[in-house]
Enzyme design. Structure first.
Site, PDB file in Angstrom:
ATOM      1  CB  SER A   1      -0.643  -0.279   1.074  1.00  0.00           C
ATOM      2  OG  SER A   1      -0.782  -0.466   2.465  1.00  0.00           O
TER       3      SER A   1
ATOM      4  CG  ASP B   1       7.129  -9.654  14.908  1.00  0.00           C
ATOM      5  OD1 ASP B   1       6.142 -10.806  14.867  1.00  0.00           O
ATOM      6  OD2 ASP B   1       8.144 -10.043  15.612  1.00  0.00           O
TER       7      ASP B   1
ATOM      8  CG  ASP C   1       7.427 -13.563  18.041  1.00  0.00           C
ATOM      9  OD1 ASP C   1       7.780 -13.365  16.877  1.00  0.00           O
ATOM     10  OD2 ASP C   1       6.324 -12.832  18.552  1.00  0.00           O
TER      11      ASP C   1
END
Length: 693
Positions: free
Chosen positions: A183, A255, A258
């Protein structure tokens, strides 16, 4: 006062009241709800109350995308293989293992009473349309009906958490790499605009199919009048503006998941030196066979304290942990963002941190602009961003994050001295120059400190080099196909290639020297350059690597021009063999195709620094067909009244028979936007259909 005068005044007041009511200027809610469809298939919803607006939005999405919407909801239930066969089994396993259907039920109960009623109304609108128009819906997807409000939340989870934050491919490969789709977003302050008004550019790049499709709409109800786009099946606008403010999202370097490497022991796993038992849940997935019968397939889902086990083999297990699964208020937050009327209200809504990822780029009528690195960022005890991209030791609670950073901890800038903000999926440190957000001020795991890619550099370059950007110029820049990569290295490649002993290499060099460095439909040399880059993009290429001290001008130069010239010979051979000439136009090779439309494309890979981003897949005729990239574009200037233009590249419908399947594609191929109609007189002047409830 005599009686005649009193009657005369009463008559005048009544006449004024009739005129006011007739012009809809009186502040009362309408008695009916209606959808006004403009001639691009955009629904303009006028709800007599909020519930009615949600119900009408459900109806509208079905009229435009019924088959797609129902198929997506069937997948979000984890029953797609039961409905449509074995091709959907892996999808079902993923959805069920991630707990989507069960969590959708608990999320539904956790909604505020008012918002729960809105989700109910949206689902009701879907079912009402289906009951009214069963003949317009494919038989094979009717099995999903009736839609339940929990399906809406299951779909939200599948899209947002288990596609955007993390998907099956990333888990299978144990890689945090993002898909090519991304984007662009701009926010321009009054000091940097020609009109003295703030401007906003929204420009997501997603796949042109499946759950990635945008749906454009206007939603008006008491306390709400917003225009924007949502992903199909989502009941609120995710990118939007009103008379006073607007925002867009970009996929940020966030992030939110995990993978934990568990040490197995005695049927369980080790954590802080003790054996912990897995929790287990058994499911029976049904799979439709070609003869129509159903076969049951058992699925055992094991979980540790980290999350669901997604891989288990050879005495090892990997468990997946994902942020935000305990925060059910995403939809209400998006809705309230669109209700907000100023920056203070908008930030109070953002502070809820229900939206688990996405940069927020914001601008408003008062001239404020903002970049927020939004998301749920775990508070981690150790490691930088790169550390958390690998497998995380699961045998110690020191790596097990449980709490999130607060809003004030997130990288954010409001009204920078530069007067502009950009994001092209780069980390927040490069949102403007001089730098307004410094990486040193944040934990090392917050976002990567790495290369500012060429698309982001191109984005910042256009904004920095024009002190007074007009609305028309912003749209022109949006469509820029300039290859920043070519600007960096052609001055090294061309002289060496022109001195080559190979005639084909010399001819290729002359074509590159004459090329305009763009990937427009009529650009000659872009195809050759692009194929040369494919031959080159291995190992160290640049003589000057990227530098944090010079983020917008590095990398630069060719490390080995002689090898580059040899790669040019290889690329030239391939181009001439495939297309009969070296200077084949970009639009001859790269196409936008749908149905009977086959048009020349302009734009290309963002990795080459092209702001007008398109991604292509090979077609059978040695051509390439656009499958992702520029999807929804909205350019907004917060003038009085608001000035706005938009384009939904592939059109606002997929339902068979709709005139709006790809009706905007010719505009897309010409690098044009269309006007946004927001006022009732504008909409009525461009009316295609009216539906009243």
């Amino acid at each position: 006062m005599n009686r005649k005068l009193s009657r005369f005044l009463a008559f005048i007041l009544c006449a004024i009241l009739v005129v006011v009511l007739g012009n809809n200027s009186f502040a009362t809610a309408p008695r009916t709800t209606e959808i006004l469809w403009d001639n691009y298939g955009i629904p303009h919803i006028y709800g007599k109350d909020v519930q009615s607006a949600f119900r009408a939005f459900g109806w509208a999405q079905m009229q435009s995308h019924a088959n797609l919407l129902l198929r997506l909801y069937g997948q979000a239930r984890g029953k797609a293989a039961e409905y449509w066969g074995e091709d959907y089994l892996e999808s079902d396993k993923w959805v069920v293992t991630m707990g989507v259907p069960n969590r959708a039920n608990s999320w539904y109960q956790a909604q505020s009473p008012a918002f729960r009623s809105y989700i109910n109304a949206f689902a009701n609108g879907i079912n009402t349309y289906a009951n009214a128009h069963p003949d317009l819906i494919d038989d094979e997807v009717e099995i999903v009906l009736p839609v339940k409000p929990e399906d809406v939340l299951a779909h939200l989870q599948r899209v947002l958490y288990f596609t955007f934050i993390v998907n099956q491919e990333q888990v299978a490969d144990n890689t945090q790499t993002q898909p090519k789709a991304g984007s662009n977003g701009w926010a321009i302050a009054p000091k940097h605009s020609a009109s003295g008004k703030a401007m906003l550019l929204a420009n997501p790049h997603l796949l042109w199919s499946d759950l990635f499709l945008w749906y454009e709409a206007q939603v008006t109800a008491p306390g709400m009048n917003a225009y924007g786009a949502s992903l199909v099946g989502i009941p609120v606008l995710a990118i939007a503006f009103n008379d006073n403010l607007g925002w867009t999202h970009t996929v940020n370097t966030h992030d939110g998941w995990d993978l934990y490497d568990l040490k197995l022991s005695n049927g369980g796993y080790l954590l802080d030196g003790k054996v912990r038992p897995f929790t287990t849940e058994k499911f029976l997935l049904k799979v439709k066979q070609k003869n129509g019968s159903l076969v049951e397939q058992p699925l055992l889902v094991k979980s540790s304290v980290h999350g669901a086990v997604v891989q288990e083999k050879e005495g090892k297990a990997l468990a997946l942990r994902v942020v935000g699964l305990d925060r059910p208020g995403v939809l209400e937050q998006w809705w309230d963002m669109a209700v907000s009327q100023n920056l203070d209200q908008f930030q109070k809504v953002l502070q809820r941190l229900q939206l688990p990822m996405f940069t927020v780029m914001y601008a408003d009528r008062k001239g404020h602009i903002m970049h927020l690195f939004n998301g749920l960022v775990p508070i981690r005890q150790q490691g930088d961003f790169q550390y958390w991209q690998g497998l995380i030791p699961g045998d110690t609670s020191k790596t097990l994050w449980t709490t999130m950073h607060l809003y004030q901890d997130l990288p954010r800038v409001i009204d920078p001295p530069s007067g502009w903000l950009q994001n092209a999926n780069d980390p927040p440190w490069t949102t403007t120059f001089p730098a307004a957000i410094k990486a040193d001020d944040y934990p090392a795991y917050m976002a990567p400190r790495g290369e500012m890619d060429f698309r982001a550099q191109s984005s910042a370059k256009m904004l920095a080099e024009d002190d007074q950007i007009s609305f028309a110029e912003m749209i022109q820049y949006k469509h820029s196909t300039n290859m920043e990569l070519a600007e960096r290295i052609l001055d090294d490649l061309i002289p060496v290639a022109q001195k080559s002993g190979n005639q084909l290499t010399r001819r290729a060099a002359d074509i590159l020297a004459a090329w305009d460095r763009n990937a427009d439909a009529d650009s000659r040399g872009a195809v050759l350059f692009s194929l040369w880059w494919q031959e080159m993009s291995k190992g160290e290429i640049f003589s000057i690597p990227w530098s944090e001290k010079s983020p917008r001008t590095t990398p630069d130069g060719l490390k080995d021009p002689e090898s580059a010239a040899k790669a040019l010979q290889i690329a030239a051979t391939k181009v001439e063999k495939a297309y009969g000439k070296l200077d084949v136009a970009w639009g001859e090779v790269f196409r936008v195709r749908s149905g009977n439309l086959d048009l020349p494309a302009n734009g290309g890979d963002g990795d080459q620094g092209i702001f007008r981003t398109l991604y292509f897949a090979p077609a059978k005729d040695e051509r390439f067909q656009a499958v992702a990239g520029d999807s929804y574009v909205a350019a907004i200037e917060f003038s009085q009244p608001v000035k706005a233009m938009a384009l939904l590249s592939y059109g606002n419908a997929t339902q068979p028979g709709s005139p709006h399947i790809t009706d905007q594609l010719p505009l897309f191929a010409r690098k044009q936007l269309r006007p946004i109609w927001r006022t009732r007189p504008e909409i009525l002047a461009n009316l295609e259909e009216r539906k009243t409830f």
